[in-house]
Design an enzyme around this catalytic site. Structure first.
Site, PDB file in Angstrom:
ATOM      1  N   LYS A  34       0.860  -1.190   0.000  1.00  0.00           N
ATOM      2  CA  LYS A  34       0.000   0.000   0.000  1.00  0.00           C
ATOM      3  C   LYS A  34       0.896   1.240   0.000  1.00  0.00           C
ATOM      4  O   LYS A  34       1.754   1.383   0.864  1.00  0.00           O
ATOM      5  CB  LYS A  34      -0.886  -0.008   1.248  1.00  0.00           C
ATOM      6  CG  LYS A  34      -1.715   1.251   1.424  1.00  0.00           C
ATOM      7  CD  LYS A  34      -2.702   1.102   2.573  1.00  0.00           C
ATOM      8  CE  LYS A  34      -2.180   1.586   3.895  1.00  0.00           C
ATOM      9  NZ  LYS A  34      -2.048   3.037   4.042  1.00  0.00           N
ATOM     10  N   ASP A  62      -3.307   4.318  -1.992  1.00  0.00           N
ATOM     11  CA  ASP A  62      -4.216   4.775  -0.926  1.00  0.00           C
ATOM     12  C   ASP A  62      -4.218   6.303  -0.887  1.00  0.00           C
ATOM     13  O   ASP A  62      -3.624   6.902  -0.001  1.00  0.00           O
ATOM     14  CB  ASP A  62      -3.724   4.165   0.400  1.00  0.00           C
ATOM     15  CG  ASP A  62      -4.528   4.603   1.606  1.00  0.00           C
ATOM     16  OD1 ASP A  62      -5.654   5.084   1.430  1.00  0.00           O
ATOM     17  OD2 ASP A  62      -4.011   4.462   2.734  1.00  0.00           O
ATOM     18  N   LYS A  64      -7.240   8.115  -1.346  1.00  0.00           N
ATOM     19  CA  LYS A  64      -8.572   8.556  -0.880  1.00  0.00           C
ATOM     20  C   LYS A  64      -9.086   9.766  -1.645  1.00  0.00           C
ATOM     21  O   LYS A  64      -9.304  10.839  -1.073  1.00  0.00           O
ATOM     22  CB  LYS A  64      -8.541   8.858   0.624  1.00  0.00           C
ATOM     23  CG  LYS A  64      -8.104   7.680   1.483  1.00  0.00           C
ATOM     24  CD  LYS A  64      -8.201   8.017   2.963  1.00  0.00           C
ATOM     25  CE  LYS A  64      -7.723   6.891   3.842  1.00  0.00           C
ATOM     26  NZ  LYS A  64      -6.256   6.690   3.831  1.00  0.00           N
ATOM     27  N   PHE A  65      -9.345   9.581  -2.929  1.00  0.00           N
ATOM     28  CA  PHE A  65      -9.826  10.701  -3.755  1.00  0.00           C
ATOM     29  C   PHE A  65     -11.193  11.187  -3.268  1.00  0.00           C
ATOM     30  O   PHE A  65     -12.063  10.394  -2.885  1.00  0.00           O
ATOM     31  CB  PHE A  65      -9.951  10.269  -5.224  1.00  0.00           C
ATOM     32  CG  PHE A  65      -8.659   9.834  -5.857  1.00  0.00           C
ATOM     33  CD1 PHE A  65      -7.489  10.570  -5.692  1.00  0.00           C
ATOM     34  CD2 PHE A  65      -8.608   8.680  -6.639  1.00  0.00           C
ATOM     35  CE1 PHE A  65      -6.303  10.164  -6.291  1.00  0.00           C
ATOM     36  CE2 PHE A  65      -7.429   8.269  -7.240  1.00  0.00           C
ATOM     37  CZ  PHE A  65      -6.278   9.017  -7.061  1.00  0.00           C
ATOM     38  N   ASP A  67     -13.590  14.453  -4.714  1.00  0.00           N
ATOM     39  CA  ASP A  67     -13.674  15.663  -5.544  1.00  0.00           C
ATOM     40  C   ASP A  67     -14.932  15.536  -6.393  1.00  0.00           C
ATOM     41  O   ASP A  67     -15.738  14.619  -6.181  1.00  0.00           O
ATOM     42  CB  ASP A  67     -12.400  15.766  -6.416  1.00  0.00           C
ATOM     43  CG  ASP A  67     -11.997  17.211  -6.696  1.00  0.00           C
ATOM     44  OD1 ASP A  67     -12.889  17.989  -7.111  1.00  0.00           O
ATOM     45  OD2 ASP A  67     -10.820  17.548  -6.518  1.00  0.00           O
ATOM     46  N   ASN A  70     -16.193  14.099 -12.245  1.00  0.00           N
ATOM     47  CA  ASN A  70     -15.282  14.001 -13.386  1.00  0.00           C
ATOM     48  C   ASN A  70     -13.821  13.942 -12.942  1.00  0.00           C
ATOM     49  O   ASN A  70     -13.026  13.167 -13.469  1.00  0.00           O
ATOM     50  CB  ASN A  70     -15.496  15.189 -14.342  1.00  0.00           C
ATOM     51  CG  ASN A  70     -14.577  15.094 -15.536  1.00  0.00           C
ATOM     52  OD1 ASN A  70     -14.628  14.128 -16.297  1.00  0.00           O
ATOM     53  ND2 ASN A  70     -13.681  16.061 -15.667  1.00  0.00           N
ATOM     54  N   THR A 119     -11.576   6.540  11.048  1.00  0.00           N
ATOM     55  CA  THR A 119     -11.611   6.048  12.436  1.00  0.00           C
ATOM     56  C   THR A 119     -11.089   7.097  13.420  1.00  0.00           C
ATOM     57  O   THR A 119     -11.254   6.955  14.626  1.00  0.00           O
ATOM     58  CB  THR A 119     -10.796   4.747  12.590  1.00  0.00           C
ATOM     59  OG1 THR A 119      -9.522   4.958  11.991  1.00  0.00           O
ATOM     60  CG2 THR A 119     -11.489   3.578  11.936  1.00  0.00           C
ATOM     61  N   ARG A 180      -2.699  -6.803  14.406  1.00  0.00           N
ATOM     62  CA  ARG A 180      -1.481  -7.072  15.176  1.00  0.00           C
ATOM     63  C   ARG A 180      -1.411  -8.547  15.543  1.00  0.00           C
ATOM     64  O   ARG A 180      -2.352  -9.075  16.138  1.00  0.00           O
ATOM     65  CB  ARG A 180      -1.476  -6.266  16.491  1.00  0.00           C
ATOM     66  CG  ARG A 180      -1.254  -4.778  16.317  1.00  0.00           C
ATOM     67  CD  ARG A 180       0.155  -4.497  15.813  1.00  0.00           C
ATOM     68  NE  ARG A 180       0.416  -3.087  15.596  1.00  0.00           N
ATOM     69  CZ  ARG A 180       0.131  -2.411  14.477  1.00  0.00           C
ATOM     70  NH1 ARG A 180      -0.436  -3.006  13.450  1.00  0.00           N
ATOM     71  NH2 ARG A 180       0.437  -1.139  14.372  1.00  0.00           N
ATOM     72  N   ARG A 210       3.747  -1.654  10.632  1.00  0.00           N
ATOM     73  CA  ARG A 210       4.900  -1.761  11.529  1.00  0.00           C
ATOM     74  C   ARG A 210       5.252  -3.169  11.997  1.00  0.00           C
ATOM     75  O   ARG A 210       6.439  -3.474  12.147  1.00  0.00           O
ATOM     76  CB  ARG A 210       4.704  -0.802  12.699  1.00  0.00           C
ATOM     77  CG  ARG A 210       4.895   0.646  12.255  1.00  0.00           C
ATOM     78  CD  ARG A 210       4.290   1.626  13.207  1.00  0.00           C
ATOM     79  NE  ARG A 210       2.826   1.578  13.186  1.00  0.00           N
ATOM     80  CZ  ARG A 210       2.045   2.385  13.891  1.00  0.00           C
ATOM     81  NH1 ARG A 210       2.579   3.284  14.685  1.00  0.00           N
ATOM     82  NH2 ARG A 210       0.735   2.282  13.805  1.00  0.00           N
TER      83      ARG A 210
HETATM   84  O1  C5P Z   1       1.752   0.164  11.107  1.00  0.00           O
HETATM   85  P1  C5P Z   1       0.299  -0.199  11.064  1.00  0.00           P
HETATM   86  O2  C5P Z   1       0.052  -1.673  10.877  1.00  0.00           O
HETATM   87  O3  C5P Z   1      -0.501   0.394  12.203  1.00  0.00           O
HETATM   88  O4  C5P Z   1      -0.205   0.505   9.707  1.00  0.00           O
HETATM   89  C1  C5P Z   1      -1.544   0.503   9.331  1.00  0.00           C
HETATM   90  C2  C5P Z   1      -1.752   1.247   8.051  1.00  0.00           C
HETATM   91  O5  C5P Z   1      -3.159   1.359   7.830  1.00  0.00           O
HETATM   92  C3  C5P Z   1      -1.207   2.666   8.027  1.00  0.00           C
HETATM   93  O6  C5P Z   1      -0.824   2.976   6.674  1.00  0.00           O
HETATM   94  C4  C5P Z   1      -2.389   3.496   8.437  1.00  0.00           C
HETATM   95  O7  C5P Z   1      -2.350   4.806   7.941  1.00  0.00           O
HETATM   96  C5  C5P Z   1      -3.543   2.730   7.798  1.00  0.00           C
HETATM   97  N1  C5P Z   1      -4.844   2.952   8.420  1.00  0.00           N
HETATM   98  C6  C5P Z   1      -5.084   2.661   9.756  1.00  0.00           C
HETATM   99  N2  C5P Z   1      -6.318   2.882  10.301  1.00  0.00           N
HETATM  100  C7  C5P Z   1      -7.297   3.385   9.553  1.00  0.00           C
HETATM  101  C8  C5P Z   1      -7.090   3.678   8.219  1.00  0.00           C
HETATM  102  C9  C5P Z   1      -5.825   3.438   7.677  1.00  0.00           C
HETATM  103  O8  C5P Z   1      -4.205   2.180  10.447  1.00  0.00           O
HETATM  104  N3  C5P Z   1      -8.485   3.557  10.090  1.00  0.00           N
END
Ligand code: C5P
Length: 239
Positions: A34, A62, A64-65, A67, A70, A119, A180, A210
């Protein structure tokens, strides 16, 4: 048989050099990466082509458009032209915008996802924007709108997987961050699920950053997560 849940690595890097070394370190079993606003704004389309051609990765752009229809339609076409395979838009852009984006995605064989409610927004902040309902009601409303407009799926938090799975057809895709492995550092993620839990709940794509990028051995971290997803995916009788 349900579709196989796929793993996506969040390439949250500052520079192309960092992105390249991570793409190389994760190995071939990791198929998706991503690329978000941070990396794309610095490094641009050339990196997308490189991730695809040189590292064999599919790219979820990623950006997130959000607008007028068109502009978003042309942006989705541009995403396909630079080699992305998946892209997203804000569902709050409205039905016409979603339909225009879905048309461009379909014609260019791109997967199109919508973001419903960020979120980071709670009920109070949502109310300040004029949306006076519970965030989960707004998530469902925008998910249905996106589905009607022909969007392939939505980005959702782990706790939204089960209710959205119940409300939407099975082919509607759910992509979930906040994953995680058990025992891992949660960092700034508040409500997390393990790869196995999210797979069992019915997510189609898991976005993990991460836990892979900061692992001493990123390829081993990928292998462990994929193993956990595969075990969760086995039919009940085979477990
Ligand atoms: O490092 P980690 O696993 O937390 O990364 C999660 C990815 O998902 C990051 O790119 C973060 O910006 C994205 N993301 C998120 N929660 C959201 C939307 C996107 O963690 N609600």
């Amino acid at each position: 048989m349900s579709r196989k849940t796929e793993l996506i690595l969040a390439l949250d890097a500052d520079t192309a050099a960092q992105a390249r070394s991570l793409a190389a370190a994760v190995g071939e079993r990791l198929q998706w990466v991503k690329v978000g606003k941070q990396l794309f704004t610095r490094e641009g389309p050339a990196l997308i082509g490189e991730l695809r051609e040189k590292y064999g990765k599919k790219v979820f752009l990623d950006l997130k458009f959000h607008d007028i229809p068109n502009t978003v339609e042309q942006a989705v076409r541009a995403a396909a032209a630079i080699g992305a395979e998946m892209v997203n838009v804000h569902a709050a852009g409205g039905f016409s915008m979603l339909q225009a984006a879905a048309r461009a995605a379909r014609e260019n064989h791109l997967t199109l996802l919508a973001v419903t409610v960020l979120t980071s927004l709670d009920a109070d902040e949502l109310r300040e924007t004029g949306i006076d309902c519970r965030p989960e009601e707004q998530v469902l409303r925008l998910t249905r709108l996106a589905g009607r407009a022909g969007v392939d799926g939505v980005v959702c938090s782990a706790r939204e997987i089960a209710p959205l799975r119940q409300s939407m057809p099975r082919e509607f895709r759910l992509l979930t961050p906040g994953i995680r492995p058990a025992g891992d550092d949660c960092h700034d993620q508040k409500r997390v699920m393990t790869p196995g839990q999210a797979t069992r709940a019915g997510a189609d794509y898991l976005v993990v950053g991460r836990p892979i990028s900061q692992a001493p051995n990123p390829a081993a971290a990928v292998a462990a997560i994929l193993r956990e997803m595969e075990t969760a995916q086995l039919p009940e009788t085979a477990v």
